[in-house]
Motif scaffolding. Structure first.
Motif, mmCIF file in Angstrom:
data_model
loop_
_atom_site.group_PDB
_atom_site.id
_atom_site.type_symbol
_atom_site.label_atom_id
_atom_site.label_comp_id
_atom_site.label_asym_id
_atom_site.label_seq_id
_atom_site.Cartn_x
_atom_site.Cartn_y
_atom_site.Cartn_z
ATOM 1 N N THR A 73 0.829 -1.204 0.000
ATOM 2 C CA THR A 73 0.000 0.000 0.000
ATOM 3 C C THR A 73 0.865 1.256 0.000
ATOM 4 O O THR A 73 1.772 1.402 0.822
ATOM 5 N N ARG A 75 0.733 5.753 -0.757
ATOM 6 C CA ARG A 75 -0.124 6.935 -0.829
ATOM 7 C C ARG A 75 0.224 7.746 -2.071
ATOM 8 O O ARG A 75 1.366 7.755 -2.514
ATOM 9 N N GLU A 165 -6.056 -0.648 -7.017
ATOM 10 C CA GLU A 165 -4.946 -1.584 -7.076
ATOM 11 C C GLU A 165 -4.359 -1.576 -8.485
ATOM 12 O O GLU A 165 -5.105 -1.541 -9.475
ATOM 13 N N LYS A 194 -1.193 -0.946 -4.014
ATOM 14 C CA LYS A 194 -2.522 -0.422 -3.749
ATOM 15 C C LYS A 194 -2.364 1.054 -3.421
ATOM 16 O O LYS A 194 -1.621 1.419 -2.507
ATOM 17 N N VAL A 196 -3.733 4.619 -2.084
ATOM 18 C CA VAL A 196 -4.749 5.237 -1.229
ATOM 19 C C VAL A 196 -4.493 6.728 -1.167
ATOM 20 O O VAL A 196 -3.454 7.223 -1.609
#
Length: 267
Positions: A73, A75, A165, A194, A196
């Motif tokens: 994950t 950003r 994703e 992924k 975010v």
């Protein structure tokens, strides 16, 4: 008559020389560090450090028999990149493509058959070197490459990247034989990420999120399909050490206004 011992030695030397300068991408970089173990977030393939030359194969997406990895994950606005085993060993360029998995499909289950946007391109160095081997009366300035012997690279993930994703595809293009048809060498790996929202997001007095507007990726291409093999940048007009200008292949960089890079940012 050449003895079997000498013949074996020549064959072995030839085999070794064909692998010199080859590389692969096995490590994901996020901001100031390598995350996880080799291949933890990069799809492991069965092609060792050998190049790809067939731009029309589905192997061109993430390399030969690439297997799903874990998904990391990140950003929007994070710096992302790759670690290279051992180093970028041939003259050429580094590019990155990004493809979003369909809604409801995890990156680990995505085959990369959707659209890809070109988000990063690292080409020639900002200054040229002098080609002392030129046969012309006047020496010509030829291109040098920002990728020379690099072991890592990274760039900022666009802040307008929609959450979701993705496959993040590193594509190194070696040009030392690219003056011949179908001899450009591509080195490819895909990371799974992924995306975010960023930490910089704030909330206004009405309680609504305030963030940079998301943009649809584009222009999108398919892989295979992104290259024919005869376009400028893949098939070059002269031997690489005589190049005085170069056009990187691929669609326009995304987001609009993204600039080609000429200095590598390493760890």
């Amino acid at each position: 008559m050449i003895s079997k011992t000498i013949l074996y030695g020549l064959t072995l030397a030839s085999s070794i020389s064909t692998t010199l300068g080859h590389w692969t991408y096995s490590r994901l970089i996020v901001n100031d560090e390598v995350v996880g173990e080799p291949w933890q977030y990069i799809r492991r393939h069965n092609n060792s450090n050998a190049p790809l030359t067939n731009v029309n194969s589905t192997d061109f997406r993430c390399n030969v028999d690439a297997q799903a990895a874990e998904t990391y994950t990140v950003r929007v606005g994070d710096e992302v990149g790759f670690g290279i085993d051992e180093h970028f060993g041939h003259p050429g360029i580094q590019q990155v493509y990004l493809s979003r998995a369909p809604e409801g499909v995890a990156a680990a289950d995505y085959d990369g058959s959707g659209g890809w946007a070109r988000v990063y391109s690292l080409t020639s160095s900002p200054t040229n070197s002098t080609n002392s081997s030129s046969t012309n009366d006047e020496e010509e300035e030829v291109l040098t490459w920002a990728t020379h012997n690099m072991e890592t690279f990274r760039f900022a993930l666009p802040t307008s990247t929609p959450p979701g994703e993705y496959l993040l595809r590193a594509e190194g293009l070696a040009l030392h034989a690219a003056h011949k048809w179908a001899q450009a060498q591509f080195y490819v790996s895909c990371a799974q990420i992924k995306v975010v929202a960023g930490e910089e997001d704030v909330t206004n007095n009405l309680g609504a999120d305030v963030r940079e507007e998301e943009e649809d990726l584009g222009p999108l291409v398919t892989i295979p399909g992104v290259y024919r093999g005869d376009e400028p940048g893949v098939l070059i007009p002269v031997f690489w050490s005589f190049l005085t200008n170069y056009t990187a292949p691929g669609p326009a960089l995304w987001p609009e206004g993204t600039q080609e890079q000429h200095v590598v940012e390493q760890l």
